[in-house]
Scaffold this motif. Sequence first.
Motif, short mmCIF file in Angstrom:
data_model
loop_
_atom_site.label_atom_id
_atom_site.label_comp_id
_atom_site.label_asym_id
_atom_site.label_seq_id
_atom_site.Cartn_x
_atom_site.Cartn_y
_atom_site.Cartn_z
N PRO A 134 0.74 -1.17 -0.06
CA PRO A 134 0.19 0.00 -0.05
C PRO A 134 0.95 1.28 -0.10
O PRO A 134 0.51 2.18 -0.66
CB PRO A 134 -0.69 -0.04 1.28
N ALA A 135 1.96 1.19 0.73
CA ALA A 135 2.76 2.32 0.99
C ALA A 135 3.57 2.93 -0.77
O ALA A 135 3.47 4.01 -1.03
CB ALA A 135 3.79 2.16 1.68
N LEU A 136 3.72 1.70 -1.37
CA LEU A 136 4.24 2.07 -2.83
C LEU A 136 3.08 2.59 -3.69
O LEU A 136 3.39 3.43 -4.54
CB LEU A 136 4.70 0.58 -3.52
N VAL A 137 1.97 2.08 -3.48
CA VAL A 137 0.75 2.50 -4.44
C VAL A 137 0.39 4.07 -3.89
O VAL A 137 0.36 4.81 -4.80
CB VAL A 137 -0.61 1.76 -4.14
N ARG A 138 0.45 4.35 -2.76
CA ARG A 138 0.04 5.59 -2.16
C ARG A 138 1.29 6.62 -2.92
O ARG A 138 0.80 7.57 -3.12
CB ARG A 138 0.03 5.68 -0.75
N ASP A 139 2.50 6.14 -2.76
CA ASP A 139 3.48 7.17 -3.22
C ASP A 139 3.29 7.32 -4.87
O ASP A 139 3.63 8.51 -5.17
CB ASP A 139 4.87 6.39 -2.94
N TYR A 140 3.06 6.16 -5.36
CA TYR A 140 3.04 6.38 -6.93
C TYR A 140 1.98 7.42 -7.12
O TYR A 140 2.14 8.22 -8.13
CB TYR A 140 2.46 4.75 -7.36
N LEU A 141 0.87 7.29 -6.53
CA LEU A 141 -0.44 8.11 -6.89
C LEU A 141 -0.41 9.57 -6.30
O LEU A 141 -0.89 10.33 -6.77
CB LEU A 141 -1.57 7.44 -6.50
N THR A 142 0.65 9.72 -5.33
CA THR A 142 0.51 11.31 -4.77
C THR A 142 1.78 12.04 -4.94
O THR A 142 1.87 13.11 -4.74
CB THR A 142 0.49 10.87 -3.22
N ARG A 143 3.01 11.15 -5.00
CA ARG A 143 4.29 11.52 -5.05
C ARG A 143 4.97 11.71 -6.57
O ARG A 143 5.64 12.57 -7.04
CB ARG A 143 5.33 10.94 -4.01
N TYR A 144 4.71 10.51 -7.31
CA TYR A 144 5.12 10.34 -8.57
C TYR A 144 4.57 10.67 -9.66
O TYR A 144 4.95 11.14 -10.55
CB TYR A 144 5.71 8.69 -8.82
N LEU A 145 3.19 10.63 -9.56
CA LEU A 145 1.97 11.15 -10.41
C LEU A 145 1.55 12.29 -10.03
O LEU A 145 1.36 12.77 -8.90
CB LEU A 145 1.30 9.91 -10.81
N HIS A 146 1.13 13.19 -10.88
CA HIS A 146 0.01 14.17 -10.85
C HIS A 146 -0.95 14.16 -12.14
O HIS A 146 -0.67 13.71 -13.12
CB HIS A 146 0.74 15.59 -10.58
N PHE A 147 -2.02 14.88 -11.75
CA PHE A 147 -3.13 14.79 -12.69
C PHE A 147 -3.75 15.90 -13.16
O PHE A 147 -4.77 15.95 -13.65
CB PHE A 147 -4.24 13.89 -11.50
N THR A 148 -3.07 17.09 -13.44
CA THR A 148 -3.64 18.31 -13.77
C THR A 148 -2.52 18.97 -14.79
O THR A 148 -1.47 19.03 -14.66
CB THR A 148 -3.66 19.55 -12.73
#
Length: 272
Positions: A225-239
């Motif tokens: 879960p920590a990897l998935v959270r980091d992926y979606l919040t630290r590595y990617l952005h959506f704007t």
Amino acid sequence: MDLVSTSREALRIGAVSYLNSKPLVHGLTALEGAQVRFDLPSRLADDLSAGRLDVALVPIVEYLRHPEYQLLSSACVACWGPVLSVKLYFRTPPEEVQRLALDEGSRTSAALAQILLAQLHDVRPQLVQLPIGDSIDDVEADAVLLIGDRAMQTSDDQFAEVWDLGDRWCRWTELPFVFAAWVARPDLPVHASQLADVFDSVRDRGVAAIESIVAAEAANLGLEPALVRDYLTRYLHFTLAKREQLGVELFAKHCRELGLVEASRSSLEHSS
């Protein structure tokens, strides 16, 4: 929101099921007046071009290849550095690559890999395809591009070198990289401005629901879960904002120089 107010038929939307797109599609199937189909980005691009879809989350290179397409929303899949899910695995040193295998699901990443090899090492390899059902061990190539969830699930240990293509681009250009965006055909059966609000809202709700997405997808993919959270919040952005637009315009320039797009745009505009 009802999407059939200006159309007799449901709006045909193509969406991506990769982890990197989850915040952009969270709750999308609940839209009234829409038929949502999930598939690989490359297949969605083909279906949009053929008129089998009205709107799709497609590789940004497909927007560059079709001047008639409309960019609908500020919602996108982008990175400011490492992206984790777009990787080039080398069996030889990068400067010795003669044969490059491209993930069947890729379009933008395939172009990006070729640009980076050409610009950083003056390499223009022969291209072959790696089908979705095959593993990286099934293809004979000096380098193999993997995208999406299977790039996150492949170990780096057995390779001479591994490039995270988001990281390579951002270090080289000092600009973000945009992988995908919501794009529509010119014969869209509803007003584009209506859809801009819809896809921006879906994105905003998806970002707000990150914790529930993390819980579901970590279990689904067998990732921490920590990897998935980091992926979606630290590595990617959506704007897609100004610097993202500059990144797309530079990417378009390099695509033109290598002959990867026949037509391209001088600027990026989306409906409002």
